[in-house]
Design a protein around this motif. Sequence first.
Motif, PDB file in Angstrom:
ATOM      1  N   GLU A 112       4.221 -17.640 -33.288  1.00  0.00           N
ATOM      2  CA  GLU A 112       5.611 -18.086 -33.171  1.00  0.00           C
ATOM      3  C   GLU A 112       5.564 -19.508 -32.624  1.00  0.00           C
ATOM      4  O   GLU A 112       5.136 -19.718 -31.497  1.00  0.00           O
ATOM      5  CB  GLU A 112       6.405 -17.190 -32.211  1.00  0.00           C
ATOM      6  N   ALA A 113       5.971 -20.457 -33.420  1.00  0.00           N
ATOM      7  CA  ALA A 113       5.932 -21.846 -32.963  1.00  0.00           C
ATOM      8  C   ALA A 113       7.366 -22.319 -32.756  1.00  0.00           C
ATOM      9  O   ALA A 113       8.251 -22.017 -33.551  1.00  0.00           O
ATOM     10  CB  ALA A 113       5.235 -22.731 -33.988  1.00  0.00           C
ATOM     11  N   ARG A 114       7.560 -23.049 -31.676  1.00  0.00           N
ATOM     12  CA  ARG A 114       8.911 -23.466 -31.335  1.00  0.00           C
ATOM     13  C   ARG A 114       8.907 -24.956 -31.060  1.00  0.00           C
ATOM     14  O   ARG A 114       8.035 -25.488 -30.373  1.00  0.00           O
ATOM     15  CB  ARG A 114       9.342 -22.696 -30.098  1.00  0.00           C
ATOM     16  N   GLY A 115       9.856 -25.651 -31.636  1.00  0.00           N
ATOM     17  CA  GLY A 115      10.034 -27.069 -31.345  1.00  0.00           C
ATOM     18  C   GLY A 115      11.262 -27.226 -30.485  1.00  0.00           C
ATOM     19  O   GLY A 115      12.314 -26.664 -30.779  1.00  0.00           O
ATOM     20  N   ALA A 116      11.111 -27.937 -29.371  1.00  0.00           N
ATOM     21  CA  ALA A 116      12.254 -28.259 -28.513  1.00  0.00           C
ATOM     22  C   ALA A 116      12.080 -29.708 -28.141  1.00  0.00           C
ATOM     23  O   ALA A 116      10.954 -30.157 -27.977  1.00  0.00           O
ATOM     24  CB  ALA A 116      12.270 -27.379 -27.272  1.00  0.00           C
ATOM     25  N   ARG A 117      13.202 -30.451 -28.067  1.00  0.00           N
ATOM     26  CA  ARG A 117      13.036 -31.863 -27.724  1.00  0.00           C
ATOM     27  C   ARG A 117      12.281 -31.948 -26.392  1.00  0.00           C
ATOM     28  O   ARG A 117      12.799 -31.497 -25.370  1.00  0.00           O
ATOM     29  CB  ARG A 117      14.387 -32.540 -27.608  1.00  0.00           C
ATOM     30  N   SER A 140       5.647 -25.561 -28.607  1.00  0.00           N
ATOM     31  CA  SER A 140       5.013 -24.468 -27.882  1.00  0.00           C
ATOM     32  C   SER A 140       4.671 -23.362 -28.870  1.00  0.00           C
ATOM     33  O   SER A 140       5.345 -23.171 -29.882  1.00  0.00           O
ATOM     34  CB  SER A 140       5.928 -23.950 -26.780  1.00  0.00           C
ATOM     35  N   PHE A 141       3.578 -22.688 -28.557  1.00  0.00           N
ATOM     36  CA  PHE A 141       3.060 -21.631 -29.431  1.00  0.00           C
ATOM     37  C   PHE A 141       2.964 -20.345 -28.644  1.00  0.00           C
ATOM     38  O   PHE A 141       2.599 -20.355 -27.472  1.00  0.00           O
ATOM     39  CB  PHE A 141       1.670 -22.004 -29.962  1.00  0.00           C
ATOM     40  N   SER A 142       3.271 -19.259 -29.298  1.00  0.00           N
ATOM     41  CA  SER A 142       3.194 -17.959 -28.660  1.00  0.00           C
ATOM     42  C   SER A 142       2.515 -17.019 -29.643  1.00  0.00           C
ATOM     43  O   SER A 142       2.963 -16.904 -30.784  1.00  0.00           O
ATOM     44  CB  SER A 142       4.614 -17.497 -28.328  1.00  0.00           C
ATOM     45  N   TYR A 143       1.401 -16.389 -29.198  1.00  0.00           N
ATOM     46  CA  TYR A 143       0.676 -15.539 -30.143  1.00  0.00           C
ATOM     47  C   TYR A 143      -0.118 -14.477 -29.421  1.00  0.00           C
ATOM     48  O   TYR A 143      -0.498 -14.622 -28.259  1.00  0.00           O
ATOM     49  CB  TYR A 143      -0.247 -16.376 -31.040  1.00  0.00           C
ATOM     50  N   ASP A 144      -0.374 -13.378 -30.142  1.00  0.00           N
ATOM     51  CA  ASP A 144      -1.157 -12.266 -29.609  1.00  0.00           C
ATOM     52  C   ASP A 144      -2.642 -12.558 -29.767  1.00  0.00           C
ATOM     53  O   ASP A 144      -3.049 -13.342 -30.614  1.00  0.00           O
ATOM     54  CB  ASP A 144      -0.824 -10.974 -30.362  1.00  0.00           C
ATOM     55  N   ILE A 145      -3.409 -11.855 -28.943  1.00  0.00           N
ATOM     56  CA  ILE A 145      -4.864 -11.975 -29.035  1.00  0.00           C
ATOM     57  C   ILE A 145      -5.389 -10.650 -29.582  1.00  0.00           C
ATOM     58  O   ILE A 145      -4.974  -9.590 -29.121  1.00  0.00           O
ATOM     59  CB  ILE A 145      -5.477 -12.220 -27.637  1.00  0.00           C
ATOM     60  N   PRO A 146      -6.283 -10.697 -30.562  1.00  0.00           N
ATOM     61  CA  PRO A 146      -6.786  -9.447 -31.148  1.00  0.00           C
ATOM     62  C   PRO A 146      -7.364  -8.537 -30.066  1.00  0.00           C
ATOM     63  O   PRO A 146      -8.164  -8.983 -29.241  1.00  0.00           O
ATOM     64  CB  PRO A 146      -7.883  -9.904 -32.103  1.00  0.00           C
ATOM     65  N   GLY A 147      -6.934  -7.286 -30.028  1.00  0.00           N
ATOM     66  CA  GLY A 147      -7.476  -6.317 -29.097  1.00  0.00           C
ATOM     67  C   GLY A 147      -7.012  -6.475 -27.668  1.00  0.00           C
ATOM     68  O   GLY A 147      -7.523  -5.813 -26.752  1.00  0.00           O
ATOM     69  N   GLU A 148      -6.069  -7.360 -27.405  1.00  0.00           N
ATOM     70  CA  GLU A 148      -5.596  -7.554 -26.033  1.00  0.00           C
ATOM     71  C   GLU A 148      -4.099  -7.297 -25.989  1.00  0.00           C
ATOM     72  O   GLU A 148      -3.418  -7.312 -27.017  1.00  0.00           O
ATOM     73  CB  GLU A 148      -5.865  -8.993 -25.562  1.00  0.00           C
ATOM     74  N   THR A 185       2.735 -24.764 -16.865  1.00  0.00           N
ATOM     75  CA  THR A 185       1.745 -25.048 -17.900  1.00  0.00           C
ATOM     76  C   THR A 185       1.640 -23.914 -18.918  1.00  0.00           C
ATOM     77  O   THR A 185       1.443 -24.157 -20.104  1.00  0.00           O
ATOM     78  CB  THR A 185       0.353 -25.291 -17.294  1.00  0.00           C
ATOM     79  N   ALA A 186       1.777 -22.662 -18.450  1.00  0.00           N
ATOM     80  CA  ALA A 186       1.547 -21.529 -19.356  1.00  0.00           C
ATOM     81  C   ALA A 186       2.813 -20.768 -19.694  1.00  0.00           C
ATOM     82  O   ALA A 186       2.771 -19.816 -20.469  1.00  0.00           O
ATOM     83  CB  ALA A 186       0.521 -20.576 -18.748  1.00  0.00           C
ATOM     84  N   GLY A 187       3.949 -21.159 -19.100  1.00  0.00           N
ATOM     85  CA  GLY A 187       5.206 -20.526 -19.476  1.00  0.00           C
ATOM     86  C   GLY A 187       5.510 -19.272 -18.667  1.00  0.00           C
ATOM     87  O   GLY A 187       4.660 -18.776 -17.911  1.00  0.00           O
ATOM     88  N   GLY A 188       6.739 -18.783 -18.829  1.00  0.00           N
ATOM     89  CA  GLY A 188       7.176 -17.594 -18.116  1.00  0.00           C
ATOM     90  C   GLY A 188       7.569 -16.508 -19.087  1.00  0.00           C
ATOM     91  O   GLY A 188       7.096 -16.492 -20.221  1.00  0.00           O
ATOM     92  N   VAL A 189       8.472 -15.629 -18.658  1.00  0.00           N
ATOM     93  CA  VAL A 189       8.824 -14.492 -19.514  1.00  0.00           C
ATOM     94  C   VAL A 189       9.528 -14.948 -20.793  1.00  0.00           C
ATOM     95  O   VAL A 189       9.465 -14.280 -21.818  1.00  0.00           O
ATOM     96  CB  VAL A 189       9.736 -13.481 -18.770  1.00  0.00           C
ATOM     97  N   ALA A 190      10.198 -16.103 -20.723  1.00  0.00           N
ATOM     98  CA  ALA A 190      10.940 -16.558 -21.909  1.00  0.00           C
ATOM     99  C   ALA A 190      10.130 -17.544 -22.741  1.00  0.00           C
ATOM    100  O   ALA A 190      10.669 -18.246 -23.578  1.00  0.00           O
ATOM    101  CB  ALA A 190      12.255 -17.190 -21.475  1.00  0.00           C
ATOM    102  N   GLY A 191       8.830 -17.591 -22.468  1.00  0.00           N
ATOM    103  CA  GLY A 191       8.017 -18.561 -23.213  1.00  0.00           C
ATOM    104  C   GLY A 191       7.823 -19.821 -22.405  1.00  0.00           C
ATOM    105  O   GLY A 191       8.092 -19.865 -21.205  1.00  0.00           O
ATOM    106  N   LEU A 192       7.353 -20.836 -23.131  1.00  0.00           N
ATOM    107  CA  LEU A 192       6.982 -22.066 -22.448  1.00  0.00           C
ATOM    108  C   LEU A 192       8.226 -22.890 -22.114  1.00  0.00           C
ATOM    109  O   LEU A 192       9.144 -22.988 -22.908  1.00  0.00           O
ATOM    110  CB  LEU A 192       6.077 -22.857 -23.387  1.00  0.00           C
ATOM    111  N   TYR A 193       8.249 -23.480 -20.923  1.00  0.00           N
ATOM    112  CA  TYR A 193       9.301 -24.451 -20.608  1.00  0.00           C
ATOM    113  C   TYR A 193       8.907 -25.812 -21.182  1.00  0.00           C
ATOM    114  O   TYR A 193       7.737 -26.176 -21.186  1.00  0.00           O
ATOM    115  CB  TYR A 193       9.510 -24.550 -19.094  1.00  0.00           C
TER     116      TYR A 193
END
Lengths: 385, 558
Positions: A134-139, A143-151, A265-273
């Motif tokens: 899931e890639a998001r562009g914000a001015r 930011s990218f959000s993705y699962d890790i295989p097996g995790e 740096t790594a974002g919170g529950v709503a994704g990256l700030y």
Amino acid sequence: MNPGNNSNSLMTVVWILVAFVLLVVGGLIIAEATPLVLPPAASAEAVQVDELFKILMALGGSIWLLVQGAVIYSVIRFRARPGDDSDGAAMHGNSTLEFVWTLIPSITVVILSIISFQVWVNITTAQDNPQVVEARGARFLWSFSYDIPGETQRVNSTVLHTWVGQPVVLHLETADVNHAFWVPSMRIKQDLLAGRSTEARFTPILAGEYPVVCAELCGSGHGDMHASIVVHEDEASFLDWFDDEAYIILNPPDDPAEGGELLMTAGGVAGLYACAGCHTLEALGWDAIVAPNLDGVADRAATRVPGMEVERYLLRSLFFPGEFLVPGYDNLMPQHQYQDPEEANYMPLDEALNIVAYLCTLTASGESACNVDMLPDMMTDMGMG
Amino acid sequence: MATITATPGLGTRSAEGAAIRAADLLRWSLDHKVIGLQYMASSLFFFIVGGTMAMLIRWELLTPALDLMADGTQYNALMTIHGSVMIFLWIIPMMAGFGNYLVPLMLGAKDMAFPWLNAFAFWLIPPAGLLMIAGWLVGPPEAGWTAYPPLSTLFSPDGQTMWAMSLHLLGVSSILGAINFVVTIRNMRPEGMTLWKMPLFVWAVLATAIIQVLATPFLTGGLTLLILDRTAGTSFFDPGSGGDVLLWQNVFWFYSHPAVYIMILPGFGMVSEVLAVHARKPVFGYRAIGLSSMSIALVGFTVWAHHMFTSLQPALRIPFMITSMIIAVPTGIKIFSWLGTIWGGKIRFTAAMLFALGFITLFVFGGIGGIFLAAVPIDIHLHDTYFVVGHFHFVLFGGSVFLIFSGIYHWFPKMTGRRMNERLGQLHFVTTYIGTFFTFVPQHIAGALGLPRRVAMYDPQFTNINTVISLAAFLLGISSLIFMYNILRSLNHGERVGGNPWRALTLEWATTSPPPPWNFRGDPVPFDDPYGYGSDESGAYLDAVDRRFPAPEESAGA
């Protein structure tokens, strides 16, 4: 066919053949420059696109040489000599020639269309078992959000990690205006459209780190809106990288300031700030200049509004960024809210608290400028929480 | 065919034979020649304005960081106004200026069909220019000349509304002018001049006017929606309230791609005239050139979405690739026909001819770049990069602007009775050619290597190439000053000429330079073939014109 030339038709044919060979050879030489004008091809799609590019370089090079050659030849051969006031030959056209130079370009563009179509089908065909991102562009931050295989954890990051041979599918959404997700080395570009979800896909073939660039004008920080893609050698080295990340995510620091740094740096529950899209903060490697510099922000926050504590100033700035504008800057920051996790710009209060705690440590001395224990009371005081 | 002629008595016209003075350009006039010069003078003014902005842009881009500009917004505003001024206040009205001045003369007519409408269309331009520049000062638009929502609706300040109103006025002006051209060309040709005996410039203006009448309403309609979204709370383009951002892109490009041909087709017409006259040879494939103008106009309506290959639904991309490729065919026909025209001629290296020849060599590069951009898989990589910037500057600067320069050198004697300085013209050509090549070729390379367009800050790997581009652009700035100096100097000091200094066969040359208020004394008789060079008949005709409209005896008075 050649009014300025009295030689017989055999010689004309020979000259046409010689010119044709020269043009083809010239076009092929020009096509060899293809790798010089493109970044290294790092995806399977890029290899195919570059092949097409090379074909067009050869063809375009030949046409360019043909026209330059014809103009230069005419300019030398058919220049009016001094004292010659006469006109050229009264020749109005040549149907055969005109037919030929309509037919050949027509055939050429049909062939080019077919080749381009084939490449297009190849590079857009869905691959099996893709890594879904899931890639998001914000001015002005990616930011990218993705699962890790097996995790079970999900990674939120401004860096997209993947590995050689793994097809990647990106679901692109924007938080504000249109952006365009461009990875020059992968030869992919797709606009992010307000109110729509779009998709891009590529399969990396070369390990390395590649820039992601915003290619659609999105405002003042457009030129500075970039991210990167890290392609690991193989899945094993990708998972090695993840182990370090996972350790940090699974063991959040107890100290609120350290927790705040991680959130930024790594974002919170709503994704990256999207802080890094606009602010400079040397400690985190941020260098954007759209919004006020955060280096030493706690020192300045103490003096900005007479009588207002550092903690309160920073907290209000997170949720009501228009309230205290630093002179010279516009009110561009997303207005965060803590009430509804489903709505845009959600920032839960506990995360806000940690972020303020971290910002408080950004002083010249390095000592926190705040009494962090006061923050919860202050929130209640402000009607929050 | 001469069924309609302008009724004498419209407005006041200066005494018989008096030249048009600078002060006349500031007055309301119904004379198409005054209006033509008004268009040209205002366009040249905006060329200097837009060119100054280009210099500021290239200065900013000398380094990867922000230096001249305080922030990215300032830069975005600068490039937005640069693009809008150059397109809507320089090239399009400049072409309208040539059309206004030349079309009635080439048709042997006394004026345009609707002189009052003609003047009205021009006088929409000054307030529009004022609105655009004022908007820049109020709160500059920052969404580029393409003004994609939501950036242009939800984010850009009030200047964006003024920008839209300005373009709206210019669009209306363009439509009114175009209607006038269509009616004039259809109805006011002299006895004996069929469609197939019209000068190719008139063909090109006709094709252009058809595009303007059909396409420009989409621009003004789209702008109306944009203005409503910004000021009246509608949400045509706001997805948050049910609007659609792609709607704007479609409507905008449905005008703005044909607008590319509005900017280049009149130039195609001019170059056909210039090449034939200065190579002393008939246009090669007259019918093919005239028909290719019309087919470009037609096919030009079916290619708009190739500007949207990265935003358009993927399934629609291939059809638009095919139509875009097809347009290379009529364009190719034109280029080959021009080569056929100079082949076997007796080429005179006048400044007008140099720019026409330079145009061919540059335009073909721009056309080849266009094929790269039409091929969807390659455009995906090149879209919105400096490759695109280089491409459209090649066809607009190396194309339209070179042809405007060529046309000014060619018709300046007709408009003023004086020739421009040829030595300065040569210097202008050499500096412009070198500047154009080294500004816009490296832009293609930088874009392919990964430099996006519309950025004030860029990756330091592009520093060297941007330095080359900026230095070459500064050379273009200098060359334009040489040109302006040449114009101003030649107005008073240029060599005096008679009616037909280039010995050309089209009708505008069969009258005095400058022409009298009603263009011709008596009804002019066109030579049967407007490009019949190289025949005894044309020689005799030209000798007769020279005897009737001779060059003044004395040398140019200073």
